[in-house]
Design a protein around this motif. Structure first.
Motif, PDB file in Angstrom:
ATOM      1  N   ARG A   1      43.856 -54.068 -22.472  1.00 38.66           N
ATOM      2  CA  ARG A   1      44.984 -53.190 -22.747  1.00 38.66           C
ATOM      3  C   ARG A   1      44.910 -52.643 -24.171  1.00 38.66           C
ATOM      4  N   ASP A   2      44.632 -53.533 -25.122  1.00 37.36           N
ATOM      5  CA  ASP A   2      44.529 -53.094 -26.521  1.00 37.36           C
ATOM      6  C   ASP A   2      43.374 -52.106 -26.697  1.00 37.36           C
ATOM      7  N   HIS A   3      42.263 -52.411 -26.040  1.00 39.62           N
ATOM      8  CA  HIS A   3      41.077 -51.549 -26.140  1.00 39.62           C
ATOM      9  C   HIS A   3      41.360 -50.154 -25.593  1.00 39.62           C
ATOM     10  N   LEU A   4      41.971 -50.078 -24.403  1.00 37.53           N
ATOM     11  CA  LEU A   4      42.260 -48.785 -23.793  1.00 37.53           C
ATOM     12  C   LEU A   4      43.317 -48.018 -24.585  1.00 37.53           C
ATOM     13  N   THR A   5      44.288 -48.727 -25.117  1.00 33.92           N
ATOM     14  CA  THR A   5      45.317 -48.082 -25.930  1.00 33.92           C
ATOM     15  C   THR A   5      44.697 -47.448 -27.174  1.00 33.92           C
ATOM     16  N   GLN A   6      43.742 -48.147 -27.777  1.00 32.14           N
ATOM     17  CA  GLN A   6      43.083 -47.633 -28.979  1.00 32.14           C
ATOM     18  C   GLN A   6      42.208 -46.419 -28.680  1.00 32.14           C
ATOM     19  N   THR A   7      41.782 -46.277 -27.428  1.00 34.25           N
ATOM     20  CA  THR A   7      40.949 -45.128 -27.060  1.00 34.25           C
ATOM     21  C   THR A   7      41.771 -43.985 -26.467  1.00 34.25           C
ATOM     22  N   GLY A   8      43.113 -44.060 -26.596  1.00 33.14           N
ATOM     23  CA  GLY A   8      43.957 -42.932 -26.216  1.00 33.14           C
ATOM     24  C   GLY A   8      44.756 -43.068 -24.945  1.00 33.14           C
ATOM     25  N   TRP A   9      44.589 -44.175 -24.211  1.00 32.70           N
ATOM     26  CA  TRP A   9      45.352 -44.369 -22.985  1.00 32.70           C
ATOM     27  C   TRP A   9      46.751 -44.901 -23.301  1.00 32.70           C
ATOM     28  N   GLN A  10      47.735 -44.452 -22.537  1.00 31.99           N
ATOM     29  CA  GLN A  10      49.097 -44.978 -22.627  1.00 31.99           C
ATOM     30  C   GLN A  10      49.380 -45.748 -21.338  1.00 31.99           C
ATOM     31  N   LEU A  11      49.420 -47.064 -21.445  1.00 25.68           N
ATOM     32  CA  LEU A  11      49.550 -47.926 -20.273  1.00 25.68           C
ATOM     33  C   LEU A  11      50.975 -48.451 -20.133  1.00 25.68           C
ATOM     34  N   ALA A  12      51.397 -48.614 -18.878  1.00 30.30           N
ATOM     35  CA  ALA A  12      52.717 -49.168 -18.580  1.00 30.30           C
ATOM     36  C   ALA A  12      52.565 -50.206 -17.474  1.00 30.30           C
ATOM     37  N   PRO A  13      53.391 -51.262 -17.475  1.00 28.25           N
ATOM     38  CA  PRO A  13      53.276 -52.294 -16.441  1.00 28.25           C
ATOM     39  C   PRO A  13      53.762 -51.784 -15.084  1.00 28.25           C
ATOM     40  N   ASP A  14      53.128 -52.292 -14.015  1.00 28.05           N
ATOM     41  CA  ASP A  14      53.532 -51.959 -12.657  1.00 28.05           C
ATOM     42  C   ASP A  14      54.119 -53.200 -11.991  1.00 28.05           C
ATOM     43  N   THR A  15      54.734 -53.003 -10.824  1.00 29.14           N
ATOM     44  CA  THR A  15      55.384 -54.126 -10.136  1.00 29.14           C
ATOM     45  C   THR A  15      54.378 -55.166  -9.639  1.00 29.14           C
ATOM     46  N   ASP A  16      53.109 -54.768  -9.443  1.00 28.71           N
ATOM     47  CA  ASP A  16      52.100 -55.722  -8.958  1.00 28.71           C
ATOM     48  C   ASP A  16      51.422 -56.481 -10.090  1.00 28.71           C
ATOM     49  N   GLY A  17      51.893 -56.282 -11.328  1.00 32.66           N
ATOM     50  CA  GLY A  17      51.336 -56.998 -12.467  1.00 32.66           C
ATOM     51  C   GLY A  17      50.214 -56.265 -13.180  1.00 32.66           C
ATOM     52  N   SER A  18      49.789 -55.117 -12.646  1.00 29.88           N
ATOM     53  CA  SER A  18      48.730 -54.344 -13.294  1.00 29.88           C
ATOM     54  C   SER A  18      49.320 -53.454 -14.378  1.00 29.88           C
ATOM     55  N   TRP A  19      48.433 -52.899 -15.198  1.00 31.73           N
ATOM     56  CA  TRP A  19      48.818 -51.963 -16.244  1.00 31.73           C
ATOM     57  C   TRP A  19      48.141 -50.630 -15.949  1.00 31.73           C
TER      58      TRP A  19
END
Length: 228
Positions: free
Chosen positions: A174-192
């Motif tokens: 999550r930290d890696h993808l965020t640093q490369t420009g992705w904006q992640l949010a949690p889903d109901t199945d536990g994924s981001w």
């Protein structure tokens, strides 16, 4: 077959050319266009603008071919193309067919891409890789599935090289993808999950990424969807 279609205008010009100087100038420019088209088609360069630039170079090829025929026809002392022998006449006919078909194809593809968006293609590993220190790729699968829509995906399994538990691997990803420009949010199945638009002009499309912690380990799923 694709490479042959790119080379075809060179064949047309080789038959139609009647003067040494203009022949080599136009032939060189056409050769450069062909090399650029092949490099784009093979995704050696500018993969994010592949379709847009392929159409641009296809249009440039048609324009250069027409310009070469017109310029030679206006040069003093050069015989008219239609009376310059079988080779030149054949070159003129093939060049005319290529230009008409090429322009029709370019206009049709541009229209379809503007109306429907680009075709789905397998996402690049560069969306996720390289991984940060301490993480390694355990699997990297790709494929496309058809149905009401074509969805192309890349499924990258990630493991820790230092023995970290899966939840810690997920946090690192999550930290890696965020640093490369992705904006992640949690889903109901536990994924981001996160989506963003990528590509240039006619290549612009939606790419989505999901970090999942399942029974088989931690995966990063990257998807593109065909809107046709």
């Amino acid at each position: 077959m694709i490479i042959l279609s790119f080379v075809f205008p060179l064949v047309c010009w080789a038959l139609a050319a009647r003067t040494f100087r203009v022949g080599w100038i136009i032939g060189t420019v056409l050769g450069l266009c062909v090399m650029a088209e092949i490099a784009l088609a093979e995704e050696w360069i500018l993969a994010g603008a592949k379709v847009t630039l392929l159409l641009v170079f296809a249009l440039a090829t048609v324009a250069v071919l027409i310009a070469g025929i017109v310029v030679e026809g206006r040069r003093v002392g050069v015989r008219k193309l239609r009376s310059s022998g079988v080779r030149s006449v054949l070159g003129l006919i093939l060049s005319a067919l290529y230009c008409v078909i090429g322009l029709g194809y370019i206009l049709l593809m541009a229209f379809l891409l503007v109306v429907n968006g680009p075709l789905a293609s397998t996402p690049s590993s560069a969306e996720v890789l390289p991984l940060p220190a301490g993480l390694a790729v355990a699997g990297n699968r790709e494929g496309c599935g058809s149905g009401s829509q074509t969805i192309c995906s890349r499924d990258i399994q990630v493991r820790s090289t230092t023995g970290l538990p899966d939840d810690a691997v997920v946090r690192q990803l999550r930290d890696h993808l965020t640093q490369t420009g992705w904006q992640l949010a949690p889903d109901t199945d536990g994924s981001w999950n996160g989506c963003r638009a990528e590509g240039w002009l006619l290549d612009r499309q939606q790419v989505c990424v999901a970090v999942q912690d399942g029974q088989r380990g931690v995966f990063v799923l990257v998807e593109t969807t065909d809107s046709w």
